[in-house]
Design an enzyme around this catalytic site. Structure first.
Site, PDB file in Angstrom:
ATOM      1  N   ARG A   1       0.841  -1.194  -0.111  1.00 32.96           N
ATOM      2  CA  ARG A   1       0.046   0.170  -0.161  1.00 32.96           C
ATOM      3  C   ARG A   1       0.785   1.158  -0.044  1.00 32.96           C
ATOM      4  NH1 ARG A   1      -4.706   0.485   4.139  1.00 32.96           N
ATOM      5  NH2 ARG A   1      -2.874   0.880   5.538  1.00 32.96           N
TER       6      ARG A   1
ATOM      7  N   THR B   1      -1.107   7.305  -0.712  1.00 32.76           N
ATOM      8  CA  THR B   1      -2.761   7.227  -1.270  1.00 32.76           C
ATOM      9  C   THR B   1      -3.441   6.163  -0.776  1.00 32.76           C
ATOM     10  OG1 THR B   1      -1.529   5.845  -2.894  1.00 32.76           O
ATOM     11  CG2 THR B   1      -1.466   8.079  -3.729  1.00 32.76           C
TER      12      THR B   1
ATOM     13  N   ASP C   1       0.099  -3.373  11.947  1.00 35.27           N
ATOM     14  CA  ASP C   1       0.609  -3.802  10.847  1.00 35.27           C
ATOM     15  C   ASP C   1       0.882  -5.287  10.884  1.00 35.27           C
ATOM     16  OD1 ASP C   1       2.285  -2.216   8.320  1.00 35.27           O
ATOM     17  OD2 ASP C   1       2.610  -4.210   8.656  1.00 35.27           O
TER      18      ASP C   1
ATOM     19  N   ASP D   1       4.691  -6.427   9.585  1.00 34.31           N
ATOM     20  CA  ASP D   1       5.658  -6.093  10.384  1.00 34.31           C
ATOM     21  C   ASP D   1       5.726  -6.991  11.711  1.00 34.31           C
ATOM     22  OD1 ASP D   1       6.715  -3.884   9.098  1.00 34.31           O
ATOM     23  OD2 ASP D   1       5.483  -2.400  10.046  1.00 34.31           O
TER      24      ASP D   1
HETATM   25  C1  PRP Z   1      -1.247  -5.126   4.299  1.00 33.57           C
HETATM   26  C2  PRP Z   1      -2.164  -6.018   4.193  1.00 33.57           C
HETATM   27  C3  PRP Z   1      -2.845  -6.032   2.997  1.00 33.57           C
HETATM   28  C4  PRP Z   1      -3.136  -4.555   2.723  1.00 33.57           C
HETATM   29  C5  PRP Z   1      -4.748  -4.236   3.355  1.00 33.57           C
HETATM   30  O1  PRP Z   1      -0.119  -5.048   3.461  1.00 33.57           O
HETATM   31  O2  PRP Z   1      -1.296  -7.265   4.171  1.00 33.57           O
HETATM   32  O3  PRP Z   1      -2.272  -6.618   2.000  1.00 33.57           O
HETATM   33  O4  PRP Z   1      -2.197  -4.015   3.997  1.00 33.57           O
HETATM   34  O5  PRP Z   1      -4.747  -2.944   3.129  1.00 33.57           O
HETATM   35  P1  PRP Z   1      -5.725  -2.344   1.994  1.00 33.57           P
HETATM   36  O6  PRP Z   1      -7.254  -3.085   2.234  1.00 33.57           O
HETATM   37  O7  PRP Z   1      -6.163  -1.047   2.430  1.00 33.57           O
HETATM   38  O8  PRP Z   1      -5.285  -2.650   0.523  1.00 33.57           O
HETATM   39  P2  PRP Z   1       1.005  -3.933   3.287  1.00 33.57           P
HETATM   40  O9  PRP Z   1       0.643  -3.058   2.084  1.00 33.57           O
HETATM   41  O10 PRP Z   1       1.109  -3.206   4.468  1.00 33.57           O
HETATM   42  O11 PRP Z   1       2.223  -4.915   2.754  1.00 33.57           O
HETATM   43  P3  PRP Z   1       3.173  -5.884   3.793  1.00 33.57           P
HETATM   44  O12 PRP Z   1       2.215  -7.082   3.773  1.00 33.57           O
HETATM   45  O13 PRP Z   1       4.075  -6.166   2.597  1.00 33.57           O
HETATM   46  O14 PRP Z   1       3.452  -5.382   4.866  1.00 33.57           O
HETATM   47  N1  URA Z   2      -2.564  -3.275   6.726  1.00 29.34           N
HETATM   48  C1  URA Z   2      -2.265  -3.944   8.037  1.00 29.34           C
HETATM   49  O1  URA Z   2      -1.264  -4.681   8.213  1.00 29.34           O
HETATM   50  N2  URA Z   2      -3.045  -3.518   9.062  1.00 29.34           N
HETATM   51  C2  URA Z   2      -4.106  -2.521   8.938  1.00 29.34           C
HETATM   52  O2  URA Z   2      -4.783  -2.384  10.017  1.00 29.34           O
HETATM   53  C3  URA Z   2      -4.393  -2.325   7.586  1.00 29.34           C
HETATM   54  C4  URA Z   2      -3.580  -2.605   6.552  1.00 29.34           C
END
Ligand code: PRP
Ligand code: URA
Length: 209
Positions: A104, A108, A200, A203
Site C-alpha cells: 500500500r 494514497t 501492521d 511488520d
Molecule cells: C497490508 C495487508 C494487505 C493490505 C490491506 O499489506 O497485508 O495486503 O495492507 O490494506 P488495504 O485493504 O487497504 O489494501 P501492506 O501494504 O502493509 O504490505 P506488507 O504485507 O508487505 O506489509
Molecule cells: N494493513 C495492516 O497490516 N494493518 C491494517 O490495519 C491495515 C492494513
C-alpha cells in the site's frame, strides 16, 4: 452477490484475542496466524466437490468420498499473506501456491504491484486468495483483478480481520467472490489502519518494526 462468512468458532475468537494483543511477540504471532488459517481453511473448503470411490477397509469393500478434480491454488498477497499459507497447507497439502506482491502506498493507500507468479494451470483451479488484513479493500480487489485477467473464475478470499469499508469495497469490485473473515472490526483510522485491528500485520509477522 456471493456469500460472506464471519467465523463464530470459539477457538477462532480466542486466538484472535491473543493475536490482537500488542504484547504478543513475533514467534507467537506467527504461530497464531498459522493456527487461525488452518481453522479458516475448514470454512473455505466446506463446499469443495466430492466424488465416490471404492475403498477396501480391513473389514469389507465400501464406497467412500474423495475430493474431485484438481486441488485448489492458494494465492497469498505478499508479504503478510505468506503467514497464512502453512496453516492452509496443513489441511490441503497438495494445493499449488501462486504469489502476488502488493504494497500500500503510504500516502494514497492505493495498492502497488511488484510481483506476480502463478501456476500455469491457475485458471483451471479453485483459488483461495489469502491476506490477514482487509482494510480499504484495495489490495484484495487488485489481487483478485489480476487473477481474473488471467482467466480465473472460481475465486474465494480469506482474511483474519476486515473493516466494513474494505468488505463493502471488495463486494462491489468482485460480487462473485465468497469472502471468509475471522473477525469483522469497527472501522478504519485516518492512516487506513483497521480499528481495533492488530496493527501492521506484515511488520508483526516478520519483525520488521
Ligand atoms: C497490508 C495487508 C494487505 C493490505 C490491506 O499489506 O497485508 O495486503 O495492507 O490494506 P488495504 O485493504 O487497504 O489494501 P501492506 O501494504 O502493509 O504490505 P506488507 O504485507 O508487505 O506489509
Ligand atoms: N494493513 C495492516 O497490516 N494493518 C491494517 O490495519 C491495515 C492494513
Amino acid at each position: 452477490m456471493a456469500k460472506v462468512v464471519v467465523s463464530d468458532h470459539p477457538l477462532v475468537q480466542h486466538k484472535m484475542a491473543l493475536l490482537r494483543d500488542k504484547n504478543t511477540g513475533t514467534k507467537d504471532f506467527r504461530a497464531l496466524v498459522e493456527e487461525l488459517s488452518l481453522l479458516m481453511a475448514c470454512e473455505v473448503t466446506r463446499d469443495l466437490p466430492l466424488e465416490e470411490v471404492a475403498v477396501e477397509t480391513p473389514i469389507c469393500k465400501t464406497v467412500a468420498k474423495k475430493l474431485a478434480g484438481r486441488s485448489i491454488c492458494i494465492v497469498p498477497v505478499l508479504r503478510a499473506g505468506l503467514g497464512m499459507v502453512d496453516g492452509m497447507l496443513k489441511l490441503v497439502p497438495d494445493a499449488k501456491i501462486g504469489h502476488i506482491g502488493l504494497y500500500r502506498d503510504p500516502q494514497t493507500h492505493k495498492p502497488v504491484e511488484y510481483y506476480c507468479k502463478l501456476p500455469a494451470d491457475v485458471h483451471e483451479r479453485a483459488i483461495v486468495v489469502v491476506d490477514p488484513m482487509l482494510a480499504t479493500g484495495g489490495s484484495a480487489a487488485a489481487a483478485i483483478g489480476f487473477l481474473k485477467a488471467r482467466g480465473c473464475t472460481h475465486i474465494k478470499f480469506c482474511c483474519l480481520i476486515a473493516a466494513p469499508q474494505g468488505l463493502k469495497a471488495l463486494q462491489e469490485a468482485h460480487p462473485d467472490v465468497d469472502i471468509f473473515i475471522a473477525a469483522l472490526d469497527e472501522t478504519l483510522d485516518e492512516r487506513a489502519y483497521i480499528v481495533p485491528g492488530l496493527g501492521d500485520a506484515g511488520d508483526r509477522l516478520f519483525g520488521t518494526k
